[in-house]
Design a protein around this motif. Structure first.
Motif, PDB file in Angstrom:
ATOM      1  N   LEU A 194       0.696  -1.120  -0.155  1.00 23.33           N
ATOM      2  CA  LEU A 194       0.082   0.039   0.002  1.00 23.33           C
ATOM      3  C   LEU A 194       0.847   1.183  -0.013  1.00 23.33           C
ATOM      4  O   LEU A 194       1.999   1.136   0.278  1.00 23.33           O
ATOM      5  CB  LEU A 194      -0.893  -0.106   1.107  1.00 23.33           C
ATOM      6  CG  LEU A 194      -2.022  -1.015   1.318  1.00 23.33           C
ATOM      7  CD1 LEU A 194      -2.443  -1.092   2.955  1.00 23.33           C
ATOM      8  CD2 LEU A 194      -3.125  -1.027   0.471  1.00 23.33           C
ATOM      9  N   PRO A 195       0.181   2.431  -0.262  1.00 27.35           N
ATOM     10  CA  PRO A 195       1.101   3.618  -0.256  1.00 27.35           C
ATOM     11  C   PRO A 195       1.424   3.974   1.003  1.00 27.35           C
ATOM     12  O   PRO A 195       0.869   3.564   2.286  1.00 27.35           O
ATOM     13  CB  PRO A 195       0.126   4.745  -0.825  1.00 27.35           C
ATOM     14  CG  PRO A 195      -1.088   3.808  -1.621  1.00 27.35           C
ATOM     15  CD  PRO A 195      -1.063   2.619  -0.868  1.00 27.35           C
ATOM     16  N   ALA A 196       2.594   4.743   1.348  1.00 28.47           N
ATOM     17  CA  ALA A 196       2.965   4.934   2.738  1.00 28.47           C
ATOM     18  C   ALA A 196       1.893   5.556   3.535  1.00 28.47           C
ATOM     19  O   ALA A 196       1.335   6.651   2.743  1.00 28.47           O
ATOM     20  CB  ALA A 196       4.309   5.931   2.421  1.00 28.47           C
ATOM     21  N   GLY A 197       1.799   5.387   4.525  1.00 29.14           N
ATOM     22  CA  GLY A 197       0.696   6.021   5.379  1.00 29.14           C
ATOM     23  C   GLY A 197      -0.496   5.288   5.257  1.00 29.14           C
ATOM     24  O   GLY A 197      -1.531   5.810   6.180  1.00 29.14           O
ATOM     25  N   ALA A 198      -0.750   4.473   4.497  1.00 24.06           N
ATOM     26  CA  ALA A 198      -2.221   3.987   3.936  1.00 24.06           C
ATOM     27  C   ALA A 198      -2.583   2.871   5.107  1.00 24.06           C
ATOM     28  O   ALA A 198      -1.900   1.746   4.939  1.00 24.06           O
ATOM     29  CB  ALA A 198      -2.493   3.646   2.792  1.00 24.06           C
ATOM     30  N   THR A 199      -3.434   2.991   6.017  1.00 24.19           N
ATOM     31  CA  THR A 199      -3.906   2.114   7.035  1.00 24.19           C
ATOM     32  C   THR A 199      -5.231   2.295   7.094  1.00 24.19           C
ATOM     33  O   THR A 199      -5.973   3.461   6.931  1.00 24.19           O
ATOM     34  CB  THR A 199      -3.250   1.956   8.099  1.00 24.19           C
ATOM     35  OG1 THR A 199      -3.655   2.941   8.925  1.00 24.19           O
ATOM     36  CG2 THR A 199      -1.868   1.711   8.023  1.00 24.19           C
ATOM     37  N   LYS A 200      -6.132   1.359   7.486  1.00 22.82           N
ATOM     38  CA  LYS A 200      -7.415   1.566   7.963  1.00 22.82           C
ATOM     39  C   LYS A 200      -7.542   2.607   9.170  1.00 22.82           C
ATOM     40  O   LYS A 200      -8.368   3.429   9.073  1.00 22.82           O
ATOM     41  CB  LYS A 200      -8.089   0.357   8.254  1.00 22.82           C
ATOM     42  CG  LYS A 200      -8.456  -0.768   7.141  1.00 22.82           C
ATOM     43  CD  LYS A 200      -9.400  -1.882   7.575  1.00 22.82           C
ATOM     44  CE  LYS A 200      -9.634  -3.053   6.575  1.00 22.82           C
ATOM     45  NZ  LYS A 200     -10.491  -3.996   7.085  1.00 22.82           N
ATOM     46  N   GLY A 201      -6.650   2.584  10.086  1.00 24.66           N
ATOM     47  CA  GLY A 201      -6.744   3.368  11.162  1.00 24.66           C
ATOM     48  C   GLY A 201      -6.510   4.779  10.769  1.00 24.66           C
ATOM     49  O   GLY A 201      -7.190   5.839  11.240  1.00 24.66           O
ATOM     50  N   THR A 202      -5.371   5.208   9.502  1.00 22.90           N
ATOM     51  CA  THR A 202      -5.335   6.513   9.248  1.00 22.90           C
ATOM     52  C   THR A 202      -6.535   7.201   8.474  1.00 22.90           C
ATOM     53  O   THR A 202      -6.851   8.141   8.865  1.00 22.90           O
ATOM     54  CB  THR A 202      -3.871   6.436   8.374  1.00 22.90           C
ATOM     55  OG1 THR A 202      -2.861   6.067   8.815  1.00 22.90           O
ATOM     56  CG2 THR A 202      -3.926   7.761   7.526  1.00 22.90           C
TER      57      THR A 202
END
Length: 272
Positions: A194-202
């Motif tokens: 995934l792209p840097a910083g891409a999480t469900k939490g973000t």
């Protein structure tokens, strides 16, 4: 509102596969009924999934939602009613340039799928790819070369493994060569780049802030490692009873198995 007048959260954010959606690829009936009761009480339901727009839309419609959906494990937040993209992340061009030659060097039995321009693309063909497409209810577009995709619009890459023991060497190979990406395991044989910083939490933090909702008023539920950041971001983080041990260990509460109404169990806790 419940008979006791005690709805303790404003939002429930739920993963789909293995959480709200059972092995038969249908929403578990008891969980569907519970979410409808939660919405009737004035609560809001948000889905957060690794699925794409095409793959998430049937569940969004079955739930009668009008809220934005967290898709691609947080790389996109999309209004599925209109198709409007509210938050967007893409793989860095340099990361994509390092990934594509690596695909040929991955262990035998690892099959890349790249998402771009709203579609899933692959150069290969295998039983694992066909099963992935069937499970997600999507069409896989076959391309001659990874160079056929736009460099600046790669949402994520799925690495579909024929068997779980390929996951560790695959993740090690990607981590050794490609920087500036987020690696998550969404199933026992699915590694996502995934792209840097891409999480469900973000994505949840961004969406809640945009809507003026305190994270303390959010309950989130999931079953796999890609749900960890989301359940830790929420005021109440719940793990599915038959989910990954790492998720159960990190959660505030552990509810029942997916097929026995995991989400319904969570609703019962926040809407007595």
């Amino acid at each position: 509102m419940s008979a006791t007048g005690l709805r303790t959260v404003d939002w429930i954010v739920t993963d789909l596969d293995g959480t709200l959606v059972g092995r038969d690829l249908k929403i578990v009936e008891s969980s569907l009924a519970a979410l409808r009761r939660f919405v009737a009480s004035g609560g809001t339901v948000v889905i957060a999934t690794g699925r794409s727009e095409e793959a998430a839309l049937p569940y969004y419609r079955a739930l009668d939602l009008t809220t934005p959906a967290i898709l691609y494990n947080g790389a996109r937040v999309v209004d599925l009613g209109t198709g409007a993209v509210l938050h967007r992340r893409c793989l860095d061009v340099a990361a994509w340039a390092k990934l594509t030659p690596l695909f040929a060097e991955l262990p035998s039995g690892v099959w890349p799928v790249a998402f771009a321009q709203g579609r899933a693309h692959t150069t290969g063909s295998s039983a694992a790819l066909r099963e992935y497409a069937r499970r997600d209810g999507i069409d896989l577009g076959h391309i001659a070369s990874w160079d056929d995709l736009p460099l600046d619009d790669i949402v994520k890459v799925m690495l579909i493994c024929d068997r779980p023991e390929l996951m560790d060497p695959t993740e090690e190979a990607v981590a050794a060569v490609v920087s500036g990406v987020t690696l998550v395991r969404s199933e026992s044989t699915y590694l996502e780049v995934l792209p840097a910083g891409a999480t469900k939490g973000t994505a949840l933090r961004e969406l809640a802030a945009a809507r003026g909702v305190a994270l303390s008023a959010v309950a989130a539920i999931g079953d796999n490692p890609n749900d960890l950041d989301m359940i830790q971001a929420a005021g109440l983080g719940a793990a599915v009873g038959d989910g990954a041990e790492i998720v159960r260990s990190a959660a505030d509460v552990v509810v029942g198995p997916c097929d026995e109404g995991a989400v319904a169990d969570l609703v019962a806790r926040v809407l007595p």
